[in-house]
Design a protein around this motif. Structure first.
Motif, PDB file in Angstrom:
ATOM      1  N   GLN A 197       0.823  -1.210   0.000  1.00  0.00           N
ATOM      2  CA  GLN A 197       0.000   0.000   0.000  1.00  0.00           C
ATOM      3  C   GLN A 197       0.856   1.257   0.000  1.00  0.00           C
ATOM      4  N   ALA A 198       1.989   1.236   0.703  1.00  0.00           N
ATOM      5  CA  ALA A 198       2.870   2.414   0.742  1.00  0.00           C
ATOM      6  C   ALA A 198       3.392   2.743  -0.659  1.00  0.00           C
ATOM      7  N   ASP A 244       0.509   4.315  -2.566  1.00  0.00           N
ATOM      8  CA  ASP A 244       0.295   5.689  -2.092  1.00  0.00           C
ATOM      9  C   ASP A 244       1.373   6.628  -2.637  1.00  0.00           C
ATOM     10  N   THR A 245       2.613   6.154  -2.676  1.00  0.00           N
ATOM     11  CA  THR A 245       3.707   6.942  -3.235  1.00  0.00           C
ATOM     12  C   THR A 245       3.459   7.219  -4.710  1.00  0.00           C
ATOM     13  N   HIS A 246       2.980   6.202  -5.445  1.00  0.00           N
ATOM     14  CA  HIS A 246       2.667   6.370  -6.864  1.00  0.00           C
ATOM     15  C   HIS A 246       1.623   7.473  -7.062  1.00  0.00           C
ATOM     16  N   PHE A 247       0.569   7.440  -6.270  1.00  0.00           N
ATOM     17  CA  PHE A 247      -0.483   8.451  -6.396  1.00  0.00           C
ATOM     18  C   PHE A 247       0.037   9.861  -6.099  1.00  0.00           C
ATOM     19  N   ALA A 248       1.094   9.985  -5.311  1.00  0.00           N
ATOM     20  CA  ALA A 248       1.631  11.291  -4.927  1.00  0.00           C
ATOM     21  C   ALA A 248       2.714  11.810  -5.882  1.00  0.00           C
TER      22      ALA A 248
END
Length: 107
Positions: free
Chosen positions: A71-72, A75-79
């Motif tokens: 998940q981390a 989440d990094t990809h989305f940011a």
């Protein structure tokens, strides 16, 4: 013929298919925007798979097969700047927000 069997992703891996449908007249622009995400996403730590497909019988409907280590990593990809740049254009390129279909390995 390549008979190499890829290594199994880690147990924490998240695999999904994003369904992306172009607005009328935006097929090429959406395809270009999605294609531009591939190379920088492959370079992200935790990206295991990121591959774009277009439905043969529904031009303008794209599937992005995605797999991230956890998940981390997702989440990094989305940011990332490249994803945020794409996300800012979703309303003009697509009929609706991307639909994420989460997958669970069966075998």
């Amino acid at each position: 013929m390549n008979t190499r069997i890829p290594a199994a992703p880690p147990a924490t891996a998240l695999t999904m298919i994003a369904v992306l449908i172009a607005r009328p007249g935006q097929r090429d622009a959406l395809r270009q925007a999605l294609t531009a995400l591939i190379e920088p996403t492959h370079a992200e730590p935790g990206c295991l798979d990121y591959r774009l497909f277009e439905l043969a019988d529904e031009p303008g409907t794209f599937y992005m097969r995605e797999s991230f280590a956890d998940q981390a990593a997702l989440d990094t990809h989305f940011a990332t700047p490249h994803f945020q740049s794409f996300a800012a254009r979703i309303d003009t390129l697509m009929v609706e927000p991307p639909r994420l279909v989460k997958l669970t390995p069966v075998g």
